[in-house]
Design a protein around this motif. Sequence first.
Motif, mmCIF file in Angstrom:
data_model
loop_
_atom_site.group_PDB
_atom_site.id
_atom_site.type_symbol
_atom_site.label_atom_id
_atom_site.label_comp_id
_atom_site.label_asym_id
_atom_site.label_seq_id
_atom_site.Cartn_x
_atom_site.Cartn_y
_atom_site.Cartn_z
ATOM 1 N N ARG A 114 0.831 -1.217 0.000
ATOM 2 C CA ARG A 114 0.000 0.000 0.000
ATOM 3 C C ARG A 114 0.861 1.260 0.000
ATOM 4 N N GLY A 115 2.009 1.204 0.645
ATOM 5 C CA GLY A 115 2.881 2.369 0.719
ATOM 6 C C GLY A 115 3.554 2.732 -0.589
ATOM 7 N N VAL A 116 3.675 1.783 -1.522
ATOM 8 C CA VAL A 116 4.395 2.061 -2.774
ATOM 9 C C VAL A 116 3.588 1.767 -4.033
ATOM 10 N N ARG A 117 2.394 1.237 -3.893
ATOM 11 C CA ARG A 117 1.627 0.797 -5.071
ATOM 12 C C ARG A 117 1.424 1.907 -6.086
ATOM 13 N N ASP A 118 1.155 3.128 -5.614
ATOM 14 C CA ASP A 118 0.917 4.235 -6.549
ATOM 15 C C ASP A 118 2.181 4.601 -7.330
ATOM 16 N N ASP A 119 3.329 4.388 -6.724
ATOM 17 C CA ASP A 119 4.596 4.647 -7.420
ATOM 18 C C ASP A 119 4.930 3.530 -8.407
ATOM 19 N N LEU A 120 4.591 2.295 -8.058
ATOM 20 C CA LEU A 120 5.012 1.153 -8.866
ATOM 21 C C LEU A 120 4.039 0.760 -9.974
ATOM 22 N N LEU A 121 2.753 0.862 -9.731
ATOM 23 C CA LEU A 121 1.783 0.376 -10.720
ATOM 24 C C LEU A 121 1.960 0.971 -12.113
ATOM 25 N N PRO A 122 2.254 2.260 -12.265
ATOM 26 C CA PRO A 122 2.424 2.782 -13.623
ATOM 27 C C PRO A 122 3.519 2.069 -14.427
ATOM 28 N N ARG A 123 4.521 1.526 -13.755
ATOM 29 C CA ARG A 123 5.608 0.824 -14.443
ATOM 30 C C ARG A 123 5.199 -0.572 -14.899
ATOM 31 N N TYR A 124 4.070 -1.067 -14.408
ATOM 32 C CA TYR A 124 3.629 -2.426 -14.714
ATOM 33 C C TYR A 124 2.315 -2.456 -15.491
ATOM 34 N N GLY A 125 1.892 -1.333 -15.990
ATOM 35 C CA GLY A 125 0.675 -1.307 -16.801
ATOM 36 C C GLY A 125 -0.501 -0.612 -16.165
ATOM 37 N N GLY A 126 -0.334 -0.056 -14.993
ATOM 38 C CA GLY A 126 -1.392 0.711 -14.355
ATOM 39 C C GLY A 126 -2.310 -0.114 -13.487
ATOM 40 N N PRO A 127 -3.394 0.524 -13.008
ATOM 41 C CA PRO A 127 -4.309 -0.123 -12.060
ATOM 42 C C PRO A 127 -4.908 -1.440 -12.557
ATOM 43 N N GLN A 128 -5.080 -1.578 -13.856
ATOM 44 C CA GLN A 128 -5.687 -2.810 -14.375
ATOM 45 C C GLN A 128 -4.778 -4.030 -14.182
ATOM 46 N N THR A 129 -3.503 -3.808 -13.885
ATOM 47 C CA THR A 129 -2.584 -4.935 -13.658
ATOM 48 C C THR A 129 -2.256 -5.120 -12.171
ATOM 49 N N GLU A 130 -3.009 -4.450 -11.298
ATOM 50 C CA GLU A 130 -2.654 -4.499 -9.878
ATOM 51 C C GLU A 130 -2.648 -5.920 -9.321
ATOM 52 N N GLN A 131 -3.611 -6.723 -9.672
ATOM 53 C CA GLN A 131 -3.670 -8.073 -9.110
ATOM 54 C C GLN A 131 -2.421 -8.873 -9.479
ATOM 55 N N GLU A 132 -2.029 -8.839 -10.752
ATOM 56 C CA GLU A 132 -0.847 -9.582 -11.185
ATOM 57 C C GLU A 132 0.435 -8.985 -10.586
ATOM 58 N N THR A 133 0.523 -7.663 -10.558
ATOM 59 C CA THR A 133 1.708 -6.994 -10.030
ATOM 60 C C THR A 133 1.853 -7.254 -8.537
ATOM 61 N N HIS A 134 0.756 -7.149 -7.822
ATOM 62 C CA HIS A 134 0.778 -7.423 -6.383
ATOM 63 C C HIS A 134 1.193 -8.874 -6.129
ATOM 64 N N ALA A 135 0.677 -9.799 -6.929
ATOM 65 C CA ALA A 135 1.038 -11.212 -6.789
ATOM 66 C C ALA A 135 2.535 -11.425 -7.040
ATOM 67 N N LEU A 136 3.096 -10.721 -8.017
ATOM 68 C CA LEU A 136 4.525 -10.811 -8.296
ATOM 69 C C LEU A 136 5.347 -10.361 -7.089
ATOM 70 N N PHE A 137 4.981 -9.221 -6.500
ATOM 71 C CA PHE A 137 5.714 -8.709 -5.345
ATOM 72 C C PHE A 137 5.528 -9.607 -4.116
ATOM 73 N N THR A 138 4.351 -10.171 -3.956
ATOM 74 C CA THR A 138 4.098 -11.080 -2.836
ATOM 75 C C THR A 138 4.924 -12.352 -2.978
ATOM 76 N N ALA A 139 4.987 -12.910 -4.195
ATOM 77 C CA ALA A 139 5.781 -14.116 -4.428
ATOM 78 C C ALA A 139 7.269 -13.846 -4.213
ATOM 79 N N THR A 140 7.743 -12.707 -4.674
ATOM 80 C CA THR A 140 9.151 -12.364 -4.481
ATOM 81 C C THR A 140 9.446 -12.160 -3.001
ATOM 82 N N HIS A 141 8.518 -11.550 -2.281
ATOM 83 C CA HIS A 141 8.685 -11.378 -0.833
ATOM 84 C C HIS A 141 8.808 -12.744 -0.150
ATOM 85 N N ARG A 142 7.972 -13.670 -0.536
ATOM 86 C CA ARG A 142 8.012 -15.019 0.029
ATOM 87 C C ARG A 142 9.366 -15.675 -0.261
ATOM 88 N N ASP A 143 9.854 -15.549 -1.503
ATOM 89 C CA ASP A 143 11.141 -16.147 -1.875
ATOM 90 C C ASP A 143 12.304 -15.493 -1.123
#
Length: 164
Positions: A114-143
């Motif tokens: 939530r603290g960085v989503r507004d900064d990062l989402l534009p680099r990944y295709g905008g709000p319509q890609t939030e679910q996939e982008t969030h999943a990518l960051f969550t998976a990387t966090h887990r790894d």
Amino acid sequence: MSLYFHLRAVPPSALRNSANWLQRLFEDDWDTVRRRIDRHREEMLDHHYVDHDTLYAGAPPHRTKEGPGGHVILGGRPVPHHDPEEPPFLLLTAAQVAQVAVFLISADIEALWRGVRDDLLPRYGGPQTEQETHALFTATHRDLTAFYTQTAEYGDAVVKCLLR
């Protein structure tokens, strides 16, 4: 050309403060490295590694340069590369690795996102890609959490290198 940010666990007794040794550590195949340092753990991040650093260290103006959050991706003591055109290697001590592991285990990935989503989402295709982008960051966090936790359990240091 693809860029990868490579993190490798190294027992402190095997670690050398030599750019040539560090370069070989990242040039050798996994089996050679495993034989040389007695075990092998690593994590690779693609060219979005700076975005992952933003997740943990925070976006400006609240960026944390020191401490566990700032050490997850781009933190560590620089060791100059033997080629001045190349970025330095980064070293985290075993104590710093343990602090990063505790930070990652206790981190609230949703709050970080939530603290960085507004900064990062534009680099990944905008709000319509939030679910996939969030999943990518969550998976990387887990790894990353698994990598740093296991590395801390072994009492190892971490060496980082940008590979092309």
